[in-house]
Design a protein around this motif. Structure first.
Motif, mmCIF file in Angstrom:
data_model
loop_
_atom_site.group_PDB
_atom_site.id
_atom_site.type_symbol
_atom_site.label_atom_id
_atom_site.label_comp_id
_atom_site.label_asym_id
_atom_site.label_seq_id
_atom_site.Cartn_x
_atom_site.Cartn_y
_atom_site.Cartn_z
ATOM 1 N N ASN A 1 -13.461 3.626 1.732
ATOM 2 C CA ASN A 1 -12.262 4.020 0.985
ATOM 3 C C ASN A 1 -12.379 3.564 -0.454
ATOM 4 N N HIS B 1 -5.313 3.553 -0.722
ATOM 5 C CA HIS B 1 -6.606 3.536 -0.032
ATOM 6 C C HIS B 1 -6.973 4.994 0.244
ATOM 7 N N ARG C 1 -14.270 0.030 -0.722
ATOM 8 C CA ARG C 1 -14.328 -0.867 0.429
ATOM 9 C C ARG C 1 -15.134 -0.147 1.511
ATOM 10 N N PHE D 1 -14.126 0.627 5.813
ATOM 11 C CA PHE D 1 -12.794 0.023 5.720
ATOM 12 C C PHE D 1 -11.820 0.512 6.785
ATOM 13 N N ASN E 1 -9.853 8.147 0.941
ATOM 14 C CA ASN E 1 -11.196 8.557 1.369
ATOM 15 C C ASN E 1 -11.993 9.019 0.155
ATOM 16 N N GLU F 1 -1.450 -0.630 -3.849
ATOM 17 C CA GLU F 1 -2.772 -0.021 -3.706
ATOM 18 C C GLU F 1 -2.665 1.325 -3.001
ATOM 19 N N ILE G 1 -10.359 2.218 -3.614
ATOM 20 C CA ILE G 1 -9.132 1.457 -3.812
ATOM 21 C C ILE G 1 -8.663 1.676 -5.241
ATOM 22 N N LYS H 1 0.858 -1.189 0.000
ATOM 23 C CA LYS H 1 0.000 0.000 0.000
ATOM 24 C C LYS H 1 0.889 1.233 0.000
#
Length: 188
Positions: free
Chosen positions: A180, A144, A167, A170, A146, A142, A182, A106
Motif C-alpha cells: 500500500n 492506505h 508499506r 501491508f 493500493n 492517513e 501511504i 485513517k
C-alpha cells in the motif's frame, strides 16, 4: 469530541454537498443510489451489486453499528449527499488507529460510480478531513492506497495529502499480502 449522550451526529456542508452520518430516513435514497451503480469500472470499484438482502431492518442495524463505532471511538462513518436534491453520492469513513499522544486516524472514501467525474469526491474528502481535525480531534490522517489504484491516488493528492512511503505486504486482500502507498495529512 463529547459523546456523553451516546450518539454521534456531525454535519458539514460545502457549496454543493452535505457530509453527515446516515440516518434511518436515508434508506430509500441510499438503496436507490446503490442500485443505480454502473458495472464495476476497475478492480477497486464495487460497481453494481445485489441489494436484495439490504432491507430496512438491515439498514437500521447498519446505522446502529455506525453509531456504536463512533461512540466507542473506533470509526466515524459519513454519507455524502448532494444539496440540490439530497441524492446519496457515497461514503467517507475515519478509523481510529491510535489516540493518546498520536491522535492518528485513517480515511476511506468512495463515490458511487455513476456520480464520478463531477468533483464530488474531492469536495467531500476535503471537508471531511476538516471535520476529522476540528471535530474528531485527529492530528494525522492517513490514506492506505493500493499501488495501482490511480483514481484514489489522484484524489488523495488533490486534497493535499502527501505521499510518505510504501508499506510492503501491508494488507491481506485478493488472496495475498499487498503493498500500500501511504498518503498523509497533519492538522498543522
Amino acid at each position: 469530541m463529547d459523546f456523553g449522550n451516546k450518539s454521534f451526529y456531525i454535519v458539514a456542508e460545502t457549496e454543493r454537498l452535505v457530509v453527515r452520518p446516515l440516518i434511518k430516513a436515508d434508506y430509500n435514497n441510499w438503496l436507490s443510489e446503490c442500485e443505480s451503480r454502473l458495472p464495476s469500472q476497475h478492480q477497486y470499484d464495487e460497481g453494481s451489486s445485489d441489494m436484495s438482502e439490504r432491507t430496512v431492518e438491515w439498514f437500521s442495524d447498519f446505522i446502529n453499528y455506525h453509531q456504536e463505532l463512533a461512540v466507542n471511538d473506533k470509526a466515524y462513518i459519513f454519507g455524502v449527499f448532494r444539496k440540490e436534491d439530497g441524492k446519496h453520492l457515497g461514503m467517507i469513513d475515519f478509523s481510529t488507529i491510535e489516540r493518546d499522544v498520536f491522535q492518528w486516524g485513517k480515511i476511506g472514501y468512495s463515490i458511487h460510480n455513476h456520480h464520478w467525474n463531477n468533483g464530488y469526491g474531492k469536495e467531500a474528502v476535503k471537508e471531511a478531513i476538516k471535520v476529522a481535525f476540528n471535530e474528531l480531534g485527529f492530528h494525522r490522517i492517513e490514506a492506505h492506497i493500493n499501488v495501482d489504484n490511480g483514481p484514489s491516488i489522484k484524489l488523495a493528492e488533490s486534497v493535499g495529502m502527501e505521499f510518505e512511503c510504501i508499506r510492503k505486504g501491508f494488507i491481506f486482500e485478493f488472496g495475498e499480502w499487498t503493498d500500500n502507498l501511504i498518503y498523509f495529512k497533519n492538522s498543522t
